[in-house]
Design a protein around this motif. Structure first.
Motif, PDB file in Angstrom:
ATOM      1  N   SER A 181       0.827  -1.213   0.000  1.00  0.00           N
ATOM      2  CA  SER A 181       0.000   0.000   0.000  1.00  0.00           C
ATOM      3  C   SER A 181       0.858   1.259   0.000  1.00  0.00           C
ATOM      4  O   SER A 181       0.523   2.248  -0.665  1.00  0.00           O
ATOM      5  N   GLN A 224      -8.294  -0.292   2.545  1.00  0.00           N
ATOM      6  CA  GLN A 224      -7.228   0.245   1.705  1.00  0.00           C
ATOM      7  C   GLN A 224      -7.704   0.627   0.306  1.00  0.00           C
ATOM      8  O   GLN A 224      -7.122   1.501  -0.327  1.00  0.00           O
ATOM      9  N   ARG A 225      -8.741  -0.063  -0.196  1.00  0.00           N
ATOM     10  CA  ARG A 225      -9.274   0.252  -1.526  1.00  0.00           C
ATOM     11  C   ARG A 225     -10.791   0.402  -1.454  1.00  0.00           C
ATOM     12  O   ARG A 225     -11.548  -0.381  -2.059  1.00  0.00           O
ATOM     13  N   GLU A 285     -12.417   6.858   0.088  1.00  0.00           N
ATOM     14  CA  GLU A 285     -11.150   6.866  -0.644  1.00  0.00           C
ATOM     15  C   GLU A 285     -10.326   8.101  -0.286  1.00  0.00           C
ATOM     16  O   GLU A 285      -9.100   8.033  -0.144  1.00  0.00           O
ATOM     17  N   SER A 286     -10.985   9.225  -0.094  1.00  0.00           N
ATOM     18  CA  SER A 286     -10.275  10.447   0.302  1.00  0.00           C
ATOM     19  C   SER A 286      -9.675  10.299   1.691  1.00  0.00           C
ATOM     20  O   SER A 286      -8.519  10.691   1.932  1.00  0.00           O
ATOM     21  N   HIS A 289      -6.574   8.093   1.556  1.00  0.00           N
ATOM     22  CA  HIS A 289      -5.387   8.800   1.086  1.00  0.00           C
ATOM     23  C   HIS A 289      -4.754   9.609   2.211  1.00  0.00           C
ATOM     24  O   HIS A 289      -3.520   9.676   2.317  1.00  0.00           O
ATOM     25  N   MET A 290      -5.577  10.199   3.072  1.00  0.00           N
ATOM     26  CA  MET A 290      -5.032  10.941   4.199  1.00  0.00           C
ATOM     27  C   MET A 290      -4.319  10.007   5.176  1.00  0.00           C
ATOM     28  O   MET A 290      -3.244  10.337   5.701  1.00  0.00           O
ATOM     29  N   GLN A 292      -2.898   7.166   4.400  1.00  0.00           N
ATOM     30  CA  GLN A 292      -1.655   6.753   3.752  1.00  0.00           C
ATOM     31  C   GLN A 292      -0.589   7.840   3.845  1.00  0.00           C
ATOM     32  O   GLN A 292       0.598   7.547   4.047  1.00  0.00           O
ATOM     33  N   GLU A 293      -1.004   9.094   3.706  1.00  0.00           N
ATOM     34  CA  GLU A 293      -0.048  10.193   3.839  1.00  0.00           C
ATOM     35  C   GLU A 293       0.550  10.230   5.241  1.00  0.00           C
ATOM     36  O   GLU A 293       1.761  10.434   5.408  1.00  0.00           O
ATOM     37  N   ARG A 296       2.955   7.371   5.580  1.00  0.00           N
ATOM     38  CA  ARG A 296       4.159   7.666   4.805  1.00  0.00           C
ATOM     39  C   ARG A 296       5.057   8.655   5.543  1.00  0.00           C
ATOM     40  O   ARG A 296       6.286   8.506   5.569  1.00  0.00           O
TER      41      ARG A 296
END
Length: 324
Positions: A181, A224-225, A285-286, A289-290, A292-293, A296
């Motif tokens: 991911s 995740q998706r 989904e939005s 993404h947050m 995941q950021e 990361r």
């Protein structure tokens, strides 16, 4: 200053094998600290591990996932190797796997199992592994060939960004999906996989643990998706709506009347629900993404694995100076 290396060996009733695993790890990685995490063993696992020179710690909550979460929180190392305590993996390859992590540099090196005897896998395990790995490859990415391997090396930044939420044997699936991911640099190395020694009994339960892993894959897909997950559900609902609604529309075109009002209302309601489910998927989904950021950024707080710890510290000081 050399980078630190640690080995974590989850164990439950492995008195027949644990001493050999510890000795093999010591021979391959003499500089490493070797931790055996006992998971409520009722045999002489602890005594055998201590006799072999391992540092023994205890995790009272049953399940390999609980052991991994505890070990990842407790053990500090630039490279952390995990290996099962049943002596089915070739521990003599530990040096090569750690070297590969630093040379990459990679955040994860997976020991892809190569069966050296026909009985190494229990009946159904090889097929189940291929099916579950294939599902993860289709959903999250193709950078894995043995998703369920319990022989891995991780960088510090992988460990500190990994949430470790699983409880039992599904933890390897969670590790794999985390790397896929975030698109973390990962390498695989073939390692021999053999039978357990005499007196050692597998703790895996084929159908129960397979079902748990499948449920985790579905749960990870939902989290995740979410757009894909909700699109599939929305598509199925829309199909049901069309099956119910097309005959009603056909009757209206042919006769000008709607003789089946309940069916028409039901079909319209299901289609509205399908659209709502689809919208929820895109909203989630939005949020994904947050998340995941954030993961990361947690990953990037730590430097890449390197043999020269002094040079890494120097780079970090330089970066801090530029920011100032």
């Amino acid at each position: 200053m050399q980078p630190t290396v640690a080995c974590v060996v989850p164990c439950y009733n492995e008195e027949a094998a644990i001493a050999k695993v510890v000795r093999d790890l010591r021979a391959s990685l003499p500089e490493a600290l070797i931790y055996v995490y006992d998971n409520n063993s009722t045999d002489n696992t602890v005594a055998e591990a201590q006799k072999a020179g391992a540092i023994v710690r205890h995790e009272p909550r049953k399940g390999k996932g609980n052991v991994i979460r505890r070990a990842f929180a407790d053990v500090e190392a630039d490279a952390l190797l995990i290996i099962d305590g049943d002596d089915t993996y070739d521990a003599s390859r530990a040096r090569e796997m750690v070297d590969l992590l630093f040379e990459g540099p990679y955040d994860q090196v997976v020991g892809a199992r190569r069966e050296v005897v026909e009985t190494a896998y229990r009946a159904g395990h090889a097929v189940g592994n291929k099916m579950l790995t294939g599902a993860v490859r289709s959903l999250f990415g193709n950078d894995v060939s043995d998703m369920l391997s319990g022989y891995r090396v991780f960088s510090r930044r992988y460990i500190k960004s990994f949430p470790a939420l699983s409880h039992e044997f599904e933890t390897e699936t969670e590790m794999t999906v985390h790397a896929l991911s975030l698109r973390l640099p990962t390498a695989e190395m073939e390692v021999d996989f053999k039978d357990r020694p005499a007196g050692s009994v597998s703790k895996l339960r084929t159908y129960r643990d397979g079902w748990r892993i499948l449920k985790l894959i579905l749960g990870l897909t939902r989290r995740q998706r979410p757009s894909l997950f909700h699109s599939v559900i929305a598509g199925l609902l829309a199909l049901v709506s069309l099956v119910l609604g097309i005959p009603v529309v056909a009757d209206f075109i042919r006769t000008g009347d709607v003789p089946r009002f309940p069916t028409a209302i039901l079909a319209a309601s299901i289609m509205i629900i399908a659209m709502l489910v689809l919208m929820v998927g895109y909203i989630l989904e939005s949020f994904m993404h947050m998340r995941q950021e954030q993961a990361r950024l947690a990953h990037l707080r730590y430097p890449a694995p390197s043999r020269s710890a002094d040079s890494v510290q120097e780079l970090m000081r330089d970066a801090a100076g530029r920011d100032a």
